[in-house]
Design a protein around this motif. Structure first.
Motif, PDB file in Angstrom:
ATOM      1  N   VAL A  86       0.886   0.784  -4.363  1.00 10.66           N
ATOM      2  CA  VAL A  86       2.118   1.331  -4.942  1.00 10.66           C
ATOM      3  C   VAL A  86       2.015   1.594  -6.437  1.00 10.66           C
ATOM      4  O   VAL A  86       2.731   2.446  -6.969  1.00 10.66           O
ATOM      5  CB  VAL A  86       3.320   0.413  -4.658  1.00 10.66           C
ATOM      6  N   ASP A  87       1.135   0.881  -7.144  1.00 12.15           N
ATOM      7  CA  ASP A  87       1.024   1.080  -8.583  1.00 12.15           C
ATOM      8  C   ASP A  87      -0.017   2.121  -8.958  1.00 12.15           C
ATOM      9  O   ASP A  87      -0.298   2.320 -10.141  1.00 12.15           O
ATOM     10  CB  ASP A  87       0.688  -0.247  -9.274  1.00 12.15           C
ATOM     11  N   VAL A 115       2.179  13.178  -5.372  1.00  9.19           N
ATOM     12  CA  VAL A 115       3.186  12.123  -5.489  1.00  9.19           C
ATOM     13  C   VAL A 115       2.650  10.884  -4.790  1.00  9.19           C
ATOM     14  O   VAL A 115       1.831  10.986  -3.866  1.00  9.19           O
ATOM     15  CB  VAL A 115       4.534  12.541  -4.861  1.00  9.19           C
ATOM     16  N   VAL A 116       3.099   9.721  -5.235  1.00  6.95           N
ATOM     17  CA  VAL A 116       2.725   8.450  -4.606  1.00  6.95           C
ATOM     18  C   VAL A 116       3.937   7.938  -3.852  1.00  6.95           C
ATOM     19  O   VAL A 116       4.999   7.746  -4.444  1.00  6.95           O
ATOM     20  CB  VAL A 116       2.265   7.423  -5.657  1.00  6.95           C
ATOM     21  N   ARG A 117       3.787   7.697  -2.558  1.00 13.39           N
ATOM     22  CA  ARG A 117       4.896   7.236  -1.723  1.00 13.39           C
ATOM     23  C   ARG A 117       4.531   5.909  -1.049  1.00 13.39           C
ATOM     24  O   ARG A 117       3.471   5.789  -0.430  1.00 13.39           O
ATOM     25  CB  ARG A 117       5.222   8.275  -0.645  1.00 13.39           C
ATOM     26  N   PRO A 118       5.409   4.894  -1.146  1.00 19.55           N
ATOM     27  CA  PRO A 118       5.163   3.619  -0.459  1.00 19.55           C
ATOM     28  C   PRO A 118       5.097   3.817   1.052  1.00 19.55           C
ATOM     29  O   PRO A 118       5.812   4.657   1.609  1.00 19.55           O
ATOM     30  CB  PRO A 118       6.370   2.763  -0.843  1.00 19.55           C
ATOM     31  N   LEU A 119       4.246   3.043   1.716  1.00 22.19           N
ATOM     32  CA  LEU A 119       4.165   3.053   3.169  1.00 22.19           C
ATOM     33  C   LEU A 119       5.093   1.973   3.727  1.00 22.19           C
ATOM     34  O   LEU A 119       5.174   0.868   3.180  1.00 22.19           O
ATOM     35  CB  LEU A 119       2.730   2.815   3.628  1.00 22.19           C
ATOM     36  N   VAL A 120       5.757   2.281   4.820  1.00 24.59           N
ATOM     37  CA  VAL A 120       6.723   1.350   5.422  1.00 24.59           C
ATOM     38  C   VAL A 120       6.598   1.388   6.944  1.00 24.59           C
ATOM     39  O   VAL A 120       5.909   2.232   7.508  1.00 24.59           O
ATOM     40  CB  VAL A 120       8.174   1.698   5.004  1.00 24.59           C
ATOM     41  N   MET A 175       0.829  -1.202   0.000  1.00 26.51           N
ATOM     42  CA  MET A 175       0.000   0.000   0.000  1.00 26.51           C
ATOM     43  C   MET A 175       0.868   1.259   0.000  1.00 26.51           C
ATOM     44  O   MET A 175       2.063   1.208   0.300  1.00 26.51           O
ATOM     45  CB  MET A 175      -0.945  -0.036   1.198  1.00 26.51           C
ATOM     46  N   ALA A 176       0.253   2.372  -0.374  1.00 27.12           N
ATOM     47  CA  ALA A 176       0.982   3.629  -0.528  1.00 27.12           C
ATOM     48  C   ALA A 176       0.083   4.776  -0.101  1.00 27.12           C
ATOM     49  O   ALA A 176      -1.105   4.593   0.185  1.00 27.12           O
ATOM     50  CB  ALA A 176       1.429   3.809  -1.979  1.00 27.12           C
TER      51      ALA A 176
END
Length: 321
Positions: A249-250, A258-263, A168-169
């Motif tokens: 993420v896609d 902007v699209v940023r991955p979650l971590v 997810m992002a």
């Protein structure tokens, strides 16, 4: 030869004859190996002959097995031709949720390569809950999404094949303080109000997943907004309200975002191929095979050591902890 040749038995036979391996043939037919072996034994009894020589190391065709191969192919081709003449060659209608999402689109494109003689047509219904009702009604054949998020009444009568643990992002406005980060820790969203489809009756399975993710992390769910249909309208509504958007993420970046991955941890949404039970269509066989192949090639079902998967998804999908 029996008076009526069961096409299922002949398809099982050809799968083993071409793979010369019962496990691979069973995977290709999407059945348990024991069920495939039963079908082969039944066909051998009906024909009164052995079709395969089985050993612990290999499987080979007998002379009668070799003789049956061209006959089986001709018989099955005749069945396929008959089905085509009487409407079974209709287009397979596959819902991809949204034009910008990569998982379902890649599976569909591979399936078209595997079944060039069949028409596989994309539909965009935006959410699995809505698509599931269309599957039951016969207006769609297959869709993609979070199967565990469906109401039990909708899950009844549907089959599913897990395709991807999709990371997810978060979609952020360019002016947001977190936008410069390459990855966004979940803890950094504490105090934020995030949009996750609340109020969209087509996607409650996604909103429910977001609530489970946000719980205990200080992340607020954004209030419902007017249902926006189409990419342009969605971008306009999101820009007007200005909230970060929970995505995958896609997800294609919208203008000014902007699209940023979650971590920490990496939250994942389990994506399944979902269909109406009893569906029979050569294009559907190709769709399932494509999902299996791409998931393997792309390692889509790899468990992330620092990943987060909701307890409900684990339970319904039969995943071990």
């Amino acid at each position: 030869m029996p008076g009526d040749a069961d096409p299922r038995l002949l398809r099982a036979f050809l799968a083993v004859a071409e793979e010369l391996h019962f496990t691979r043939a069973a995977a290709r037919r999407y059945v348990a190996q024991q069920a495939l072996s039963r079908d082969i034994r039944r066909l051998e009894r009906e024909l009164g002959t052995d079709l395969f020589v089985r050993s612990t190391r290999r499987v080979t065709l007998t002379a009668d097995g070799e003789r049956l191969v061209p006959h089986a192919r001709r018989i099955l081709q005749a069945y396929d031709d008959l089905a085509a003449d009487f409407g079974r060659a209709r287009p397979l209608l596959v819902d991809l949720n949204s034009p910008g999402l990569r998982t379902g689109r890649r599976v569909l494109h591979r399936a078209r390569e595997l079944a060039p003689g069949h028409e596989l047509m994309a539909r965009y219904e935006s959410g699995l809950t809505y698509a599931a009702a269309e599957l039951h009604a016969g207006r769609l054949d297959a869709s993609f999404g979070r199967y565990a998020g469906l109401d039990p009444a909708l899950r009844a009568g549907l089959g599913q094949q897990l395709v991807r643990f999709e990371p997810m992002a978060i979609v952020l406005p360019l002016a947001h303080p977190l936008a410069p980060l390459e990855e966004v820790p979940l803890a950094a969203l504490a105090g934020e109000t995030v949009y996750a489809g609340a109020g969209n009756q087509r996607t409650p399975e996604w909103t429910a997943l977001a609530r489970q993710l946000f719980e205990g992390r200080g992340i607020r769910m954004a209030s419902p907004v007017p249902l926006a249909v189409g990419e342009e309208e969605f971008q306009r509504v999101m820009a007007r309200h200005g909230h970060p958007v929970l995505a995958v993420v896609d997800f294609p970046a919208m203008t000014g975002t902007v699209v940023r991955p979650l971590v920490e941890p990496v939250p994942v949404s389990p994506v399944s191929l979902v269909w109406r039970k009893g569906l029979v269509h050569a294009g559907f066989d190709a769709l399932r095979r494509a999902a299996t192949e791409i998931a393997k090639d792309e390692k889509w079902l790899r468990h992330l050591p620092d990943g987060w998967i909701s307890a409900i998804d684990r339970e319904i999908l039969g995943m071990s902890d």
